[in-house]
Motif scaffolding. Structure first.
Motif, short mmCIF file in Angstrom:
data_model
loop_
_atom_site.label_atom_id
_atom_site.label_comp_id
_atom_site.label_asym_id
_atom_site.label_seq_id
_atom_site.Cartn_x
_atom_site.Cartn_y
_atom_site.Cartn_z
N LYS A 114 35.40 56.81 79.96
CA LYS A 114 36.73 56.44 79.35
C LYS A 114 37.31 55.27 79.13
O LYS A 114 38.07 54.97 78.12
N ASP A 115 36.84 54.11 79.68
CA ASP A 115 37.21 52.53 79.37
C ASP A 115 36.79 52.52 77.84
O ASP A 115 37.50 51.56 77.34
N SER A 159 35.96 62.67 78.03
CA SER A 159 36.16 61.01 78.24
C SER A 159 36.84 60.50 76.71
O SER A 159 37.73 59.74 76.55
N GLU A 185 41.50 64.94 86.02
CA GLU A 185 40.51 64.08 86.76
C GLU A 185 41.53 62.71 86.99
O GLU A 185 41.51 62.07 87.98
N GLU A 186 42.23 62.29 85.90
CA GLU A 186 42.85 61.07 86.19
C GLU A 186 44.08 61.12 87.06
O GLU A 186 44.38 60.48 87.98
N ARG A 216 42.65 61.47 90.63
CA ARG A 216 42.60 60.15 91.33
C ARG A 216 43.56 59.34 91.54
O ARG A 216 43.75 58.68 92.71
N TYR A 217 44.65 59.39 90.66
CA TYR A 217 45.81 58.58 90.88
C TYR A 217 46.70 59.20 92.17
O TYR A 217 47.28 58.26 92.81
N THR A 250 46.52 52.90 80.14
CA THR A 250 46.13 53.81 80.95
C THR A 250 45.48 54.93 80.00
O THR A 250 45.80 55.10 78.74
N GLN A 251 44.92 55.91 80.46
CA GLN A 251 44.23 57.22 79.62
C GLN A 251 45.32 58.16 79.19
O GLN A 251 44.99 58.90 78.35
N MET A 252 46.26 58.44 80.39
CA MET A 252 47.03 59.59 80.01
C MET A 252 47.88 59.42 78.46
O MET A 252 48.11 60.52 77.90
#
Length: 387
Positions: A26-27, A81, A263-264, A267-268, A351-353
């Motif tokens: 993801k990064d 991802s 997933e994100e 985790r958060y 952030t991914q969101m």
């Protein structure tokens, strides 16, 4: 009834996930996406080296076999991802591999499919007209006129994904105006993108920034007869199979985004504390997660059924539309609530969101607007046509 993947399919899914974690976690996906107008050629090549472009292409044409469900498994794992960047695989899969596989002559299959499977040829779909959107046929202004040894095409297309880097455009044009129905008199062409008279311009957009979407201009473009795909004048009836496959593959991409969002979020919620207790203990956020999981399972079942029906040669139009609606709306809602869970950081580009939300938002609009998909479902159920 057995809703589980076969042992072979589950092994394939695990192998794709391992590849994703190594090659495009993801990064990495987040950094790639920031490169607006820079197509991810290296990522595309890595997919080719992994054999992904050969999925659902028969082994006799250089592919690795498999069918529509294998397409779904692959792009779902990629999108978990990559988000919308997974479409660099998806567009080639349905616009190239499936379309040539569905309608191509034996000579065309042997000419194109091995190069698609190896990743040496990219395809784009050029169907939508600037003034039409979902009204592909009513707005059709692009024409194909008979010429010696082929056809001359004039017109304009829009929202042609990766047209600027494609080797061929799967293009729909009106080849006969003297027809009783607008579904008649259209022809599919494989237009070499470097043909004289073809120009592509990228469109700045909200998400999928490095997966170019283009306007395509065609000015007296000559296309030889051997690049006509299927029977001239009958393209619309053929193209429905491609469009259904596109919706199924896109739905699986949206489901992959939903997987990544969950997933994100989990985790958060496990890491953050508020008012002296875990954020995941907040009831409303638990409800958000429950809704995400419901959307995830609903999407999965609809997508798998649509893919299975298409692989069996059964009608899947209604099922593909249902899958598209549920998966796209589920992904957008989940990503939006994910941003809310993250608070201020949900709005930050690091952030991914926010990336998931920007990518998923497109799929409520294309490749068919959810409102039009609902009209189609109602019509298939027996209600009068509303458009």
């Amino acid at each position: 009834m057995d809703f589980a993947l076969t042992p072979e399919q589950e092994a394939f899914r695990k192998s794709v996930r391992a590849w994703v974690e190594k090659e495009c976690p993801k990064d990495v996906a987040l950094e790639l996406e920031k490169q607006e107008f820079q197509y991810p050629h290296e990522l595309y090549r890595k997919m080719a080296d992994a054999g992904f472009h050969g999925i659902a292409i028969d082994e006799e044409y250089g592919g690795s076999g498999g069918g529509e469900l294998d397409q779904v498994i692959l792009i779902r794992e990629l999108a978990r991802s990559l988000g919308g960047q997974a479409w660099i695989w998806g567009i080639n899969a349905f616009a190239g591999a499936k379309s040539v596989g569905y309608y191509g002559t034996e000579e065309q299959k042997r000419r194109f499919l091995p190069d698609i499977a190896s990743g040496d040829k990219k395809f784009a779909i050029a169907v939508t007209e600037p003034g039409g959107g979902t009204d592909l046929l009513g707005a059709m202004r692009t024409t194909a006129t008979r010429s010696e040894g082929g056809w001359v095409i004039n017109g304009q297309k829009i929202w042609s994904t990766q047209a600027h880097v494609a080797d061929y455009l799967l293009l729909l044009a009106r080849s006969d105006k003297n027809v009783s129905k607008k579904t008649q008199g259209t022809t599919l062409f494989l237009v070499p993108r470097e043909s004289a008279g073809v120009e592509c311009r990228q469109i700045p957009k909200l998400g999928m920034k490095n997966v170019g979407s283009c306007e395509v201009f065609l000015n007296d473009v000559f296309v030889p007869d051997d690049l006509v795909l299927g029977e001239p004048g009958q393209a619309w009836y053929m193209l429905l199979k491609t469009l259904n496959n596109e919706r199924i593959v896109m739905s699986a991409l949206a489901l992959g985004i939903l997987d990544g969002v969950i997933e994100e979020a989990m985790r958060y919620l496990g890491e953050r504390e508020v008012f002296g207790k875990p954020l995941g203990q907040v009831q409303i956020l638990q409800h958000y997660i429950a809704d995400m999981l419901i959307a995830q399972k609903s999407s999965e079942l609809l997508i798998y059924e649509a893919a299975w029906r298409q692989s069996e040669g059964l009608d899947c139009g209604m099922h593909a539309n249902m899958a598209k609606i549920v998966a796209s709306e589920g992904a957008v809602t989940a990503a939006d609530r994910g941003i809310q869970m993250f608070g201020g950081m949900g709005y930050a580009l690091e952030t991914q969101m926010q990336r998931y939300w920007r990518d998923a938002r497109l799929y409520r609009i294309g490749p068919i607007a959810n409102e039009m998909a609902r009209n189609s479902i109602a019509e298939m159920a027996g209600l009068p046509r509303s458009f």
